[in-house]
Design a protein around this motif. Structure first.
Motif, PDB file in Angstrom:
ATOM      1  N   CYS A  99      35.824  35.689  47.500  1.00 47.01           N
ATOM      2  CA  CYS A  99      35.766  35.663  46.032  1.00 47.01           C
ATOM      3  C   CYS A  99      34.308  35.754  45.574  1.00 47.01           C
ATOM      4  O   CYS A  99      33.438  35.043  46.094  1.00 47.01           O
ATOM      5  CB  CYS A  99      36.420  34.392  45.506  1.00 47.01           C
ATOM      6  SG  CYS A  99      36.437  34.255  43.716  1.00 47.01           S
ATOM      7  N   HIS A 101      33.004  34.685  43.044  1.00 47.71           N
ATOM      8  CA  HIS A 101      32.543  33.502  42.305  1.00 47.71           C
ATOM      9  C   HIS A 101      31.871  32.525  43.255  1.00 47.71           C
ATOM     10  O   HIS A 101      30.661  32.348  43.216  1.00 47.71           O
ATOM     11  CB  HIS A 101      33.708  32.848  41.556  1.00 47.71           C
ATOM     12  CG  HIS A 101      33.308  31.627  40.803  1.00 47.71           C
ATOM     13  ND1 HIS A 101      33.965  30.432  40.913  1.00 47.71           N
ATOM     14  CD2 HIS A 101      32.293  31.426  39.929  1.00 47.71           C
ATOM     15  CE1 HIS A 101      33.384  29.539  40.132  1.00 47.71           C
ATOM     16  NE2 HIS A 101      32.368  30.123  39.518  1.00 47.71           N
ATOM     17  N   ALA A 102      32.644  31.904  44.147  1.00 50.07           N
ATOM     18  CA  ALA A 102      32.040  30.922  45.051  1.00 50.07           C
ATOM     19  C   ALA A 102      32.526  31.076  46.488  1.00 50.07           C
ATOM     20  O   ALA A 102      32.342  30.174  47.305  1.00 50.07           O
ATOM     21  CB  ALA A 102      32.296  29.512  44.543  1.00 50.07           C
ATOM     22  N   GLY A 103      33.152  32.223  46.776  1.00 51.78           N
ATOM     23  CA  GLY A 103      33.384  32.555  48.190  1.00 51.78           C
ATOM     24  C   GLY A 103      34.704  32.153  48.801  1.00 51.78           C
ATOM     25  O   GLY A 103      34.895  32.336  50.004  1.00 51.78           O
ATOM     26  N   CYS A 104      35.644  31.630  48.030  1.00 52.06           N
ATOM     27  CA  CYS A 104      36.953  31.308  48.617  1.00 52.06           C
ATOM     28  C   CYS A 104      37.688  32.612  48.968  1.00 52.06           C
ATOM     29  O   CYS A 104      37.412  33.646  48.369  1.00 52.06           O
ATOM     30  CB  CYS A 104      37.810  30.522  47.627  1.00 52.06           C
ATOM     31  SG  CYS A 104      37.127  28.906  47.243  1.00 52.06           S
ATOM     32  N   CYS A 118      42.750  33.321  43.034  1.00 49.10           N
ATOM     33  CA  CYS A 118      41.847  32.434  43.767  1.00 49.10           C
ATOM     34  C   CYS A 118      42.071  31.003  43.273  1.00 49.10           C
ATOM     35  O   CYS A 118      41.757  30.682  42.128  1.00 49.10           O
ATOM     36  CB  CYS A 118      40.400  32.868  43.559  1.00 49.10           C
ATOM     37  SG  CYS A 118      39.267  31.851  44.505  1.00 49.10           S
ATOM     38  N   CYS A 120      40.591  28.341  43.939  1.00 52.62           N
ATOM     39  CA  CYS A 120      39.423  27.459  43.771  1.00 52.62           C
ATOM     40  C   CYS A 120      39.102  27.223  42.292  1.00 52.62           C
ATOM     41  O   CYS A 120      38.894  26.101  41.878  1.00 52.62           O
ATOM     42  CB  CYS A 120      38.228  28.027  44.513  1.00 52.62           C
ATOM     43  SG  CYS A 120      38.458  27.902  46.297  1.00 52.62           S
ATOM     44  N   HIS A 121      39.048  28.321  41.504  1.00 52.44           N
ATOM     45  CA  HIS A 121      38.758  28.163  40.075  1.00 52.44           C
ATOM     46  C   HIS A 121      39.563  29.154  39.238  1.00 52.44           C
ATOM     47  O   HIS A 121      39.109  29.634  38.208  1.00 52.44           O
ATOM     48  CB  HIS A 121      37.259  28.328  39.779  1.00 52.44           C
ATOM     49  CG  HIS A 121      36.369  27.610  40.731  1.00 52.44           C
ATOM     50  ND1 HIS A 121      35.863  28.199  41.872  1.00 52.44           N
ATOM     51  CD2 HIS A 121      35.941  26.336  40.746  1.00 52.44           C
ATOM     52  CE1 HIS A 121      35.139  27.318  42.541  1.00 52.44           C
ATOM     53  NE2 HIS A 121      35.166  26.178  41.886  1.00 52.44           N
ATOM     54  N   SER A 122      40.733  29.533  39.729  1.00 47.75           N
ATOM     55  CA  SER A 122      41.661  30.405  38.988  1.00 47.75           C
ATOM     56  C   SER A 122      41.126  31.813  38.720  1.00 47.75           C
ATOM     57  O   SER A 122      41.433  32.416  37.686  1.00 47.75           O
ATOM     58  CB  SER A 122      42.077  29.764  37.657  1.00 47.75           C
ATOM     59  OG  SER A 122      42.614  28.482  37.888  1.00 47.75           O
ATOM     60  N   GLY A 123      40.343  32.357  39.637  1.00 52.58           N
ATOM     61  CA  GLY A 123      39.923  33.756  39.512  1.00 52.58           C
ATOM     62  C   GLY A 123      41.101  34.675  39.820  1.00 52.58           C
ATOM     63  O   GLY A 123      41.934  34.361  40.667  1.00 52.58           O
ATOM     64  N   PRO A 137      36.514  33.061  36.478  1.00 59.58           N
ATOM     65  CA  PRO A 137      35.053  33.151  36.487  1.00 59.58           C
ATOM     66  C   PRO A 137      34.400  34.187  37.412  1.00 59.58           C
ATOM     67  O   PRO A 137      33.179  34.381  37.304  1.00 59.58           O
ATOM     68  CB  PRO A 137      34.632  31.746  36.932  1.00 59.58           C
ATOM     69  CG  PRO A 137      35.767  31.266  37.781  1.00 59.58           C
ATOM     70  CD  PRO A 137      37.005  31.893  37.215  1.00 59.58           C
ATOM     71  N   PRO A 138      35.121  34.877  38.320  1.00 59.51           N
ATOM     72  CA  PRO A 138      34.369  35.794  39.212  1.00 59.51           C
ATOM     73  C   PRO A 138      33.560  36.819  38.415  1.00 59.51           C
ATOM     74  O   PRO A 138      34.065  37.414  37.461  1.00 59.51           O
ATOM     75  CB  PRO A 138      35.459  36.470  40.042  1.00 59.51           C
ATOM     76  CG  PRO A 138      36.585  35.497  40.033  1.00 59.51           C
ATOM     77  CD  PRO A 138      36.550  34.864  38.663  1.00 59.51           C
TER      78      PRO A 138
HETATM   79 FE1  FES Z   1      37.216  32.052  43.433  1.00 58.59          FE
HETATM   80 FE2  FES Z   1      35.750  30.271  42.089  1.00 58.59          FE
HETATM   81  S1  FES Z   1      35.685  30.758  44.209  1.00 58.59           S
HETATM   82  S2  FES Z   1      37.324  31.548  41.334  1.00 58.59           S
END
Ligand code: FES
Length: 180
Positions: A99, A101-104, A118, A120-123, A137-138
């Motif tokens: 991802c 955004h933060a790599g999930c 995603c 982690c933060h609903s991307g 947020p991505p």
């Molecule tokens: Fe995927 Fe934040 S890591 S939305």
């Protein structure tokens, strides 16, 4: 080092999942649900190396039936990207699965198999439109790897490319246009 190199033309995609790790992914094994993949190719001495030391090389591969879905060959991509040989083959698409955004590693969205969600933060990403961001947020799409089918395996035809919305900045995109 070769295990950190991005996917290169001629690499084949191999399983990243436990159980089949390192085995070539066969066409029959790919469907609408993500199959985890890494690129594998030769180092300068001709030895095969799985390029798994670069986190962006963690990929996911999907196959969408053209009769059922509007796959990227039919739309959603810049015509410039389409000039490349084999961005998809028989509805198979391959993307980085980290991802932006933060790599999930986002899996298929349980509500819509053609999207990634995603947790982690609903991307949200659209698999049929170059993995572009459609929610959350991505900051940009996850890069696509053009592939073609050869001997029932998935062969990389070009390193990571993506539509303009996925590039880090305009300069990257301009450089890309000069190359194709
Ligand atoms: Fe995927 Fe934040 S890591 S939305």
């Amino acid at each position: 080092t070769p295990d950190k190199a991005p996917p290169r033309k001629g690499d084949i995609l191999v399983h990243a999942g436990a159980g089949k790790e390192g085995q070539p992914i066969l066409v029959s094994e790919v469907g609408e649900k993500a199959v985890s993949a890494w690129p594998m190719g030769k180092d300068k001495d001709g030895n095969m190396v799985i390029r798994k030391a670069e986190p962006n090389n963690q990929m996911a591969v999907f196959r969408f039936d053209k009769d059922k879905f509007k796959v990227p060959e039919e739309g959603g991509h810049s015509p410039v990207v389409l000039k490349l040989e084999g961005i998809t083959d028989n509805g198979i698409v391959a993307y980085s699965n980290k991802c932006t955004h933060a790599g999930c590693p986002p899996p298929n969205d349980p509500k819509d198999i053609t999207k990634l969600f995603c947790g982690c933060h609903s991307g949200q990403y659209d698999l049929l439109q170059g993995c572009k961001v459609i929610g959350g947020p991505p900051p940009r799409s996850m890069p696509q790897v053009p592939i073609k089918i050869e001997n029932n395996q998935l062969v990389v035809t070009e390193t990571f490319v993506t539509a303009p919305f996925g590039f880090l900045n305009e300069a990257d995109w301009e450089a890309y246009l000069k190359r194709v």
